[in-house]
Design a protein around this motif. Structure first.
Motif, PDB file in Angstrom:
ATOM      1  N   CYS A  62      -2.567  -2.679   7.611  1.00 26.93           N
ATOM      2  CA  CYS A  62      -2.601  -1.245   7.339  1.00 26.93           C
ATOM      3  C   CYS A  62      -2.435  -0.988   5.840  1.00 26.93           C
ATOM      4  O   CYS A  62      -1.783  -1.760   5.141  1.00 26.93           O
ATOM      5  CB  CYS A  62      -1.465  -0.537   8.071  1.00 26.93           C
ATOM      6  N   ARG A  63      -3.005   0.112   5.381  1.00 30.97           N
ATOM      7  CA  ARG A  63      -2.760   0.580   4.017  1.00 30.97           C
ATOM      8  C   ARG A  63      -1.564   1.515   4.091  1.00 30.97           C
ATOM      9  O   ARG A  63      -1.562   2.451   4.906  1.00 30.97           O
ATOM     10  CB  ARG A  63      -3.975   1.307   3.458  1.00 30.97           C
ATOM     11  N   VAL A  64      -0.549   1.269   3.282  1.00 33.26           N
ATOM     12  CA  VAL A  64       0.690   2.038   3.362  1.00 33.26           C
ATOM     13  C   VAL A  64       1.058   2.595   1.992  1.00 33.26           C
ATOM     14  O   VAL A  64       1.053   1.871   0.994  1.00 33.26           O
ATOM     15  CB  VAL A  64       1.864   1.182   3.888  1.00 33.26           C
ATOM     16  N   VAL A  65       1.383   3.880   1.972  1.00 30.89           N
ATOM     17  CA  VAL A  65       1.968   4.536   0.811  1.00 30.89           C
ATOM     18  C   VAL A  65       3.379   4.922   1.223  1.00 30.89           C
ATOM     19  O   VAL A  65       3.576   5.477   2.307  1.00 30.89           O
ATOM     20  CB  VAL A  65       1.168   5.799   0.408  1.00 30.89           C
ATOM     21  N   ALA A  66       4.348   4.596   0.380  1.00 33.11           N
ATOM     22  CA  ALA A  66       5.739   4.932   0.668  1.00 33.11           C
ATOM     23  C   ALA A  66       6.254   5.808  -0.458  1.00 33.11           C
ATOM     24  O   ALA A  66       6.044   5.501  -1.634  1.00 33.11           O
ATOM     25  CB  ALA A  66       6.577   3.659   0.783  1.00 33.11           C
ATOM     26  N   ILE A  67       6.904   6.917  -0.094  1.00 33.82           N
ATOM     27  CA  ILE A  67       7.447   7.812  -1.110  1.00 33.82           C
ATOM     28  C   ILE A  67       8.952   7.919  -0.973  1.00 33.82           C
ATOM     29  O   ILE A  67       9.512   7.749   0.106  1.00 33.82           O
ATOM     30  CB  ILE A  67       6.808   9.216  -1.062  1.00 33.82           C
ATOM     31  N   ASP A  68       9.584   8.199  -2.106  1.00 33.75           N
ATOM     32  CA  ASP A  68      11.006   8.508  -2.130  1.00 33.75           C
ATOM     33  C   ASP A  68      11.258   9.339  -3.378  1.00 33.75           C
ATOM     34  O   ASP A  68      10.556   9.191  -4.383  1.00 33.75           O
ATOM     35  CB  ASP A  68      11.866   7.240  -2.143  1.00 33.75           C
ATOM     36  N   VAL A  69      12.249  10.196  -3.312  1.00 34.79           N
ATOM     37  CA  VAL A  69      12.551  11.089  -4.413  1.00 34.79           C
ATOM     38  C   VAL A  69      13.378  10.401  -5.503  1.00 34.79           C
ATOM     39  O   VAL A  69      13.317  10.785  -6.662  1.00 34.79           O
ATOM     40  CB  VAL A  69      13.248  12.371  -3.888  1.00 34.79           C
ATOM     41  N   ASP A  70      14.119   9.366  -5.166  1.00 32.68           N
ATOM     42  CA  ASP A  70      15.040   8.711  -6.088  1.00 32.68           C
ATOM     43  C   ASP A  70      14.318   7.629  -6.897  1.00 32.68           C
ATOM     44  O   ASP A  70      13.822   6.655  -6.327  1.00 32.68           O
ATOM     45  CB  ASP A  70      16.194   8.098  -5.288  1.00 32.68           C
ATOM     46  N   PRO A  71      14.282   7.755  -8.240  1.00 31.44           N
ATOM     47  CA  PRO A  71      13.554   6.759  -9.045  1.00 31.44           C
ATOM     48  C   PRO A  71      14.144   5.354  -8.949  1.00 31.44           C
ATOM     49  O   PRO A  71      13.406   4.370  -9.021  1.00 31.44           O
ATOM     50  CB  PRO A  71      13.647   7.300 -10.472  1.00 31.44           C
ATOM     51  N   ASP A  72      15.454   5.223  -8.793  1.00 30.97           N
ATOM     52  CA  ASP A  72      16.057   3.896  -8.659  1.00 30.97           C
ATOM     53  C   ASP A  72      15.626   3.228  -7.354  1.00 30.97           C
ATOM     54  O   ASP A  72      15.341   2.033  -7.319  1.00 30.97           O
ATOM     55  CB  ASP A  72      17.586   3.987  -8.717  1.00 30.97           C
ATOM     56  N   ILE A  73      15.575   4.007  -6.284  1.00 32.65           N
ATOM     57  CA  ILE A  73      15.135   3.473  -4.992  1.00 32.65           C
ATOM     58  C   ILE A  73      13.661   3.083  -5.057  1.00 32.65           C
ATOM     59  O   ILE A  73      13.256   2.053  -4.520  1.00 32.65           O
ATOM     60  CB  ILE A  73      15.410   4.482  -3.866  1.00 32.65           C
ATOM     61  N   VAL A  74      12.866   3.887  -5.728  1.00 34.22           N
ATOM     62  CA  VAL A  74      11.438   3.583  -5.877  1.00 34.22           C
ATOM     63  C   VAL A  74      11.263   2.251  -6.601  1.00 34.22           C
ATOM     64  O   VAL A  74      10.450   1.420  -6.190  1.00 34.22           O
ATOM     65  CB  VAL A  74      10.708   4.727  -6.604  1.00 34.22           C
ATOM     66  N   ALA A  75      12.041   2.014  -7.649  1.00 39.58           N
ATOM     67  CA  ALA A  75      11.945   0.753  -8.391  1.00 39.58           C
ATOM     68  C   ALA A  75      12.285  -0.433  -7.500  1.00 39.58           C
ATOM     69  O   ALA A  75      11.580  -1.450  -7.515  1.00 39.58           O
ATOM     70  CB  ALA A  75      12.863   0.794  -9.610  1.00 39.58           C
ATOM     71  N   VAL A  76      13.330  -0.318  -6.697  1.00 41.94           N
ATOM     72  CA  VAL A  76      13.712  -1.397  -5.787  1.00 41.94           C
ATOM     73  C   VAL A  76      12.631  -1.601  -4.726  1.00 41.94           C
ATOM     74  O   VAL A  76      12.235  -2.727  -4.437  1.00 41.94           O
ATOM     75  CB  VAL A  76      15.079  -1.102  -5.132  1.00 41.94           C
ATOM     76  N   ALA A  77      12.145  -0.499  -4.149  1.00 37.23           N
ATOM     77  CA  ALA A  77      11.116  -0.603  -3.104  1.00 37.23           C
ATOM     78  C   ALA A  77       9.844  -1.249  -3.652  1.00 37.23           C
ATOM     79  O   ALA A  77       9.216  -2.055  -2.975  1.00 37.23           O
ATOM     80  CB  ALA A  77      10.807   0.770  -2.517  1.00 37.23           C
ATOM     81  N   ARG A  78       9.478  -0.924  -4.890  1.00 35.74           N
ATOM     82  CA  ARG A  78       8.290  -1.546  -5.494  1.00 35.74           C
ATOM     83  C   ARG A  78       8.466  -3.053  -5.609  1.00 35.74           C
ATOM     84  O   ARG A  78       7.519  -3.811  -5.411  1.00 35.74           O
ATOM     85  CB  ARG A  78       8.016  -0.943  -6.868  1.00 35.74           C
ATOM     86  N   ALA A  79       9.665  -3.487  -5.926  1.00 33.31           N
ATOM     87  CA  ALA A  79       9.932  -4.912  -6.097  1.00 33.31           C
ATOM     88  C   ALA A  79       9.998  -5.652  -4.764  1.00 33.31           C
ATOM     89  O   ALA A  79       9.731  -6.846  -4.711  1.00 33.31           O
ATOM     90  CB  ALA A  79      11.234  -5.104  -6.860  1.00 33.31           C
ATOM     91  N   GLU A  80      10.334  -4.945  -3.682  1.00 34.48           N
ATOM     92  CA  GLU A  80      10.576  -5.601  -2.398  1.00 34.48           C
ATOM     93  C   GLU A  80       9.451  -5.462  -1.383  1.00 34.48           C
ATOM     94  O   GLU A  80       9.557  -5.995  -0.284  1.00 34.48           O
ATOM     95  CB  GLU A  80      11.869  -5.065  -1.783  1.00 34.48           C
ATOM     96  N   THR A  81       8.387  -4.756  -1.710  1.00 31.46           N
ATOM     97  CA  THR A  81       7.313  -4.569  -0.747  1.00 31.46           C
ATOM     98  C   THR A  81       6.096  -5.390  -1.142  1.00 31.46           C
ATOM     99  O   THR A  81       5.866  -5.657  -2.321  1.00 31.46           O
ATOM    100  CB  THR A  81       6.907  -3.077  -0.620  1.00 31.46           C
ATOM    101  N   PRO A  82       5.287  -5.792  -0.150  1.00 30.25           N
ATOM    102  CA  PRO A  82       4.099  -6.602  -0.446  1.00 30.25           C
ATOM    103  C   PRO A  82       3.006  -5.779  -1.118  1.00 30.25           C
ATOM    104  O   PRO A  82       3.089  -4.555  -1.217  1.00 30.25           O
ATOM    105  CB  PRO A  82       3.663  -7.080   0.939  1.00 30.25           C
ATOM    106  N   ALA A  83       1.968  -6.472  -1.533  1.00 29.67           N
ATOM    107  CA  ALA A  83       0.870  -5.849  -2.275  1.00 29.67           C
ATOM    108  C   ALA A  83       0.193  -4.720  -1.508  1.00 29.67           C
ATOM    109  O   ALA A  83      -0.350  -3.811  -2.109  1.00 29.67           O
ATOM    110  CB  ALA A  83      -0.151  -6.904  -2.664  1.00 29.67           C
ATOM    111  N   GLY A  84       0.216  -4.725  -0.196  1.00 21.44           N
ATOM    112  CA  GLY A  84      -0.451  -3.685   0.585  1.00 21.44           C
ATOM    113  C   GLY A  84       0.276  -2.358   0.640  1.00 21.44           C
ATOM    114  O   GLY A  84      -0.194  -1.413   1.262  1.00 21.44           O
ATOM    115  N   VAL A  85       1.428  -2.268  -0.025  1.00 22.58           N
ATOM    116  CA  VAL A  85       2.222  -1.033  -0.015  1.00 22.58           C
ATOM    117  C   VAL A  85       2.256  -0.445  -1.418  1.00 22.58           C
ATOM    118  O   VAL A  85       2.609  -1.119  -2.374  1.00 22.58           O
ATOM    119  CB  VAL A  85       3.667  -1.294   0.467  1.00 22.58           C
ATOM    120  N   THR A  86       1.882   0.832  -1.536  1.00 23.21           N
ATOM    121  CA  THR A  86       1.978   1.561  -2.792  1.00 23.21           C
ATOM    122  C   THR A  86       3.218   2.442  -2.708  1.00 23.21           C
ATOM    123  O   THR A  86       3.351   3.239  -1.773  1.00 23.21           O
ATOM    124  CB  THR A  86       0.737   2.448  -3.013  1.00 23.21           C
TER     125      THR A  86
END
Length: 140
Positions: A39-63
């Motif tokens: 699946c193509r997945v976009v994940a959003i969050d309002v907190d910039p610190d959480i976004v940075a962690v999520a970017r580091a922990e999710t595979p290439a198929g997740v934006t």
């Protein structure tokens, strides 16, 4: 009532080609499982610190995008990342259910979510029972 495990929820959502997760937080497991399922997945969050962690922990198929669902609910136009079949959230609090529904309507997607278990939905929903809880569904 317990909260549905990531794997069970991902299995239910994997029927959609493209999804947007509201409030990914520090739990990118469902988004990662969906990406692994193709699946193509976009994940959003309002907190910039959480976004940075999520970017580091999710595979290439997740934006992962820093965004606020309340602000998105008021938008008239969306970039291509928001062209999805389903909007979903885990543990969606009552105050974010209406904005999430409005976002889903604006992008022409179904809305699927779980709550913390002690909150009832504040919007009209269908109920899909999971082994670990209830998946609430609003179809477009």
């Amino acid at each position: 009532m317990t909260v549905a495990p990531d794997g069970e929820l991902a299995d239910r959502l994997a029927g959609y080609d493209s999804l947007l997760e509201v409030g990914v937080g520090r739990r990118p497991g469902v988004a990662a499982a969906l990406a692994d399922a193709g699946c193509r997945v976009v994940a959003i969050d309002v907190d910039p610190d959480i976004v940075a962690v999520a970017r580091a922990e999710t595979p290439a198929g997740v934006t992962v995008i820093q965004a606020d669902v309340v602000s998105l609910a008021d938008r008239k136009q969306f970039p291509s990342e928001y062209d999805v079949d389903a909007v979903y959230a885990r543990n969606l609090p009552a105050e974010l259910q209406r904005p999430s529904l409005e976002l889903a309507r604006r992008v022409g997607a179904d809305l699927l979510f779980t709550t913390l278990g002690f909150e009832a939905p504040v919007i009209p929903v269908e109920r899909d029972h999971l082994d670990g809880g209830v998946l609430y569904v609003v179809r477009q």
